[in-house]
Scaffold this motif. Structure first.
Motif, PDB file in Angstrom:
ATOM      1  N   PHE A  89      38.443  49.611  36.686  1.00 33.90           N
ATOM      2  CA  PHE A  89      37.068  50.025  37.488  1.00 33.90           C
ATOM      3  C   PHE A  89      36.307  48.599  36.826  1.00 33.90           C
ATOM      4  N   ILE A  90      36.274  48.530  35.650  1.00 31.32           N
ATOM      5  CA  ILE A  90      35.395  47.387  35.059  1.00 31.32           C
ATOM      6  C   ILE A  90      35.487  45.978  36.049  1.00 31.32           C
ATOM      7  N   LYS A  91      36.591  46.012  35.963  1.00 31.89           N
ATOM      8  CA  LYS A  91      37.441  44.280  36.125  1.00 31.89           C
ATOM      9  C   LYS A  91      37.003  44.315  37.979  1.00 31.89           C
ATOM     10  N   LEU A  92      37.193  45.860  38.778  1.00 27.31           N
ATOM     11  CA  LEU A  92      37.274  45.494  40.135  1.00 27.31           C
ATOM     12  C   LEU A  92      35.361  45.951  40.510  1.00 27.31           C
ATOM     13  N   TYR A  93      34.153  45.927  39.668  1.00 32.70           N
ATOM     14  CA  TYR A  93      33.357  45.995  39.660  1.00 32.70           C
ATOM     15  C   TYR A  93      32.703  44.850  39.442  1.00 32.70           C
ATOM     16  N   PHE A  94      33.355  43.900  38.574  1.00 28.20           N
ATOM     17  CA  PHE A  94      33.522  42.727  38.102  1.00 28.20           C
ATOM     18  C   PHE A  94      33.360  41.601  38.965  1.00 28.20           C
ATOM     19  N   ILE A  95      35.102  41.512  39.919  1.00 26.71           N
ATOM     20  CA  ILE A  95      35.209  40.657  41.046  1.00 26.71           C
ATOM     21  C   ILE A  95      34.297  40.978  42.568  1.00 26.71           C
ATOM     22  N   TYR A  96      33.954  42.338  42.945  1.00 23.77           N
ATOM     23  CA  TYR A  96      33.448  42.877  43.858  1.00 23.77           C
ATOM     24  C   TYR A  96      31.545  41.990  43.410  1.00 23.77           C
ATOM     25  N   LYS A  97      30.862  41.942  42.445  1.00 20.93           N
ATOM     26  CA  LYS A  97      29.338  41.493  42.137  1.00 20.93           C
ATOM     27  C   LYS A  97      29.752  39.490  41.899  1.00 20.93           C
ATOM     28  N   LYS A  98      30.926  39.241  42.333  1.00 24.60           N
ATOM     29  CA  LYS A  98      31.405  37.770  42.701  1.00 24.60           C
ATOM     30  C   LYS A  98      31.649  37.779  43.813  1.00 24.60           C
ATOM     31  N   HIS A  99      32.102  38.592  44.951  1.00 26.61           N
ATOM     32  CA  HIS A  99      32.683  38.450  46.097  1.00 26.61           C
ATOM     33  C   HIS A  99      32.268  40.163  46.629  1.00 26.61           C
ATOM     34  N   PRO A 100      31.256  39.883  47.444  1.00 30.93           N
ATOM     35  CA  PRO A 100      31.177  41.386  48.069  1.00 30.93           C
ATOM     36  C   PRO A 100      31.892  41.227  48.735  1.00 30.93           C
ATOM     37  N   ASP A 101      32.486  41.067  49.675  1.00 28.75           N
ATOM     38  CA  ASP A 101      33.264  40.868  50.293  1.00 28.75           C
ATOM     39  C   ASP A 101      34.773  41.254  49.784  1.00 28.75           C
ATOM     40  N   LEU A 102      34.769  41.360  49.035  1.00 26.81           N
ATOM     41  CA  LEU A 102      36.330  42.066  48.095  1.00 26.81           C
ATOM     42  C   LEU A 102      37.327  42.912  49.081  1.00 26.81           C
ATOM     43  N   PHE A 103      36.337  43.963  49.148  1.00 25.70           N
ATOM     44  CA  PHE A 103      37.112  44.705  50.225  1.00 25.70           C
ATOM     45  C   PHE A 103      37.389  44.871  51.971  1.00 25.70           C
ATOM     46  N   GLU A 104      36.702  44.191  52.204  1.00 28.01           N
ATOM     47  CA  GLU A 104      37.069  43.154  53.155  1.00 28.01           C
ATOM     48  C   GLU A 104      38.108  42.472  53.229  1.00 28.01           C
ATOM     49  N   HIS A 105      38.204  41.396  52.405  1.00 34.30           N
ATOM     50  CA  HIS A 105      39.380  40.571  51.796  1.00 34.30           C
ATOM     51  C   HIS A 105      39.968  40.957  50.215  1.00 34.30           C
ATOM     52  N   PRO A 106      40.423  42.192  50.415  1.00 34.61           N
ATOM     53  CA  PRO A 106      41.575  43.066  49.285  1.00 34.61           C
ATOM     54  C   PRO A 106      42.090  41.202  48.157  1.00 34.61           C
ATOM     55  N   GLU A 107      42.717  40.657  48.992  1.00 38.95           N
ATOM     56  CA  GLU A 107      43.268  39.481  48.262  1.00 38.95           C
ATOM     57  C   GLU A 107      42.604  38.835  47.482  1.00 38.95           C
ATOM     58  N   ILE A 108      41.307  38.786  47.721  1.00 42.61           N
ATOM     59  CA  ILE A 108      40.523  37.993  46.431  1.00 42.61           C
ATOM     60  C   ILE A 108      40.726  38.648  45.476  1.00 42.61           C
ATOM     61  N   ILE A 109      41.418  39.561  45.037  1.00 41.85           N
ATOM     62  CA  ILE A 109      41.963  40.666  43.364  1.00 41.85           C
ATOM     63  C   ILE A 109      42.598  39.373  43.120  1.00 41.85           C
ATOM     64  N   LYS A 110      43.455  39.270  43.140  1.00 50.53           N
ATOM     65  CA  LYS A 110      44.698  38.442  42.961  1.00 50.53           C
ATOM     66  C   LYS A 110      43.882  37.048  42.160  1.00 50.53           C
ATOM     67  N   LYS A 111      42.737  36.545  42.492  1.00 54.76           N
ATOM     68  CA  LYS A 111      42.131  35.034  42.370  1.00 54.76           C
ATOM     69  C   LYS A 111      41.992  36.096  40.297  1.00 54.76           C
ATOM     70  N   TYR A 112      41.232  36.878  40.521  1.00 58.73           N
ATOM     71  CA  TYR A 112      40.466  37.526  38.707  1.00 58.73           C
ATOM     72  C   TYR A 112      41.866  38.261  38.132  1.00 58.73           C
ATOM     73  N   LEU A 113      42.833  38.952  38.605  1.00 56.34           N
ATOM     74  CA  LEU A 113      43.663  39.171  37.355  1.00 56.34           C
ATOM     75  C   LEU A 113      45.003  39.117  37.592  1.00 56.34           C
ATOM     76  N   ASN A 114      45.110  38.791  36.690  1.00 51.46           N
ATOM     77  CA  ASN A 114      46.724  38.475  36.281  1.00 51.46           C
ATOM     78  C   ASN A 114      47.223  39.347  36.226  1.00 51.46           C
ATOM     79  N   PRO A 115      48.783  40.756  36.185  1.00 47.54           N
ATOM     80  CA  PRO A 115      48.998  41.118  36.383  1.00 47.54           C
ATOM     81  C   PRO A 115      50.020  41.026  34.904  1.00 47.54           C
TER      82      PRO A 115
END
Length: 127
Positions: A89-115
């Motif tokens: 949750f915290i990581k997604l919220y952090f990404i969302y704050k940087k990229h409010p379009d995260l939910f329209e372009h969900p592949e942005i998550i790959k830039k910030y979350l390294n498995p």
């Protein structure tokens, strides 16, 4: 130098609940035993992008918007606000704050979350 003691007020909100997903749907017990959290993070990223988590991207986005409203309201009375939640949750919220379009372009998550790396380095030990 001294410490300043401030009164602490706790306000609970369901907005900070963990992102809903099923470990059993993300990976088998055997896969988890072999890869541990790496497989969970890999599958979480894929499921988020495909919008197949137990909680939809739309519902997560609604929670983020509501959380922002709650924080803004609290900021009228408090200078410092601490939010405590789960790492996804915290990581997604952090990404969302940087990229409010995260939910329209969900592949942005790959830039910030390294498995291959822990989320936010929780439980990491210093060497």
């Amino acid at each position: 130098m001294g410490l300043i003691k401030q009164e602490v007020e706790i306000e609970k909100t369901l907005c900070l609940n963990e992102i809903k997903f099923s470990m059993a749907e993300l990976c088998s017990h055997q896969e988890y035993e072999q890869s541990k959290s790496v497989i969970v993070r890999q599958r979480f990223i894929s499921a988020f992008i495909a919008n197949i988590l137990t909680e939809s991207r739309h519902d997560i986005q609604k929670r983020f918007i509501l959380l922002e409203k709650q924080i803004a309201k609290l900021q009228l009375d408090y200078q410092n606000i601490v939010c405590v939640s789960h790492t996804f949750f915290i990581k997604l919220y952090f990404i969302y704050k940087k990229h409010p379009d995260l939910f329209e372009h969900p592949e942005i998550i790959k830039k910030y979350l390294n498995p291959n790396k822990r989320i936010m380095n929780f439980c990491a030990t210093k060497k």
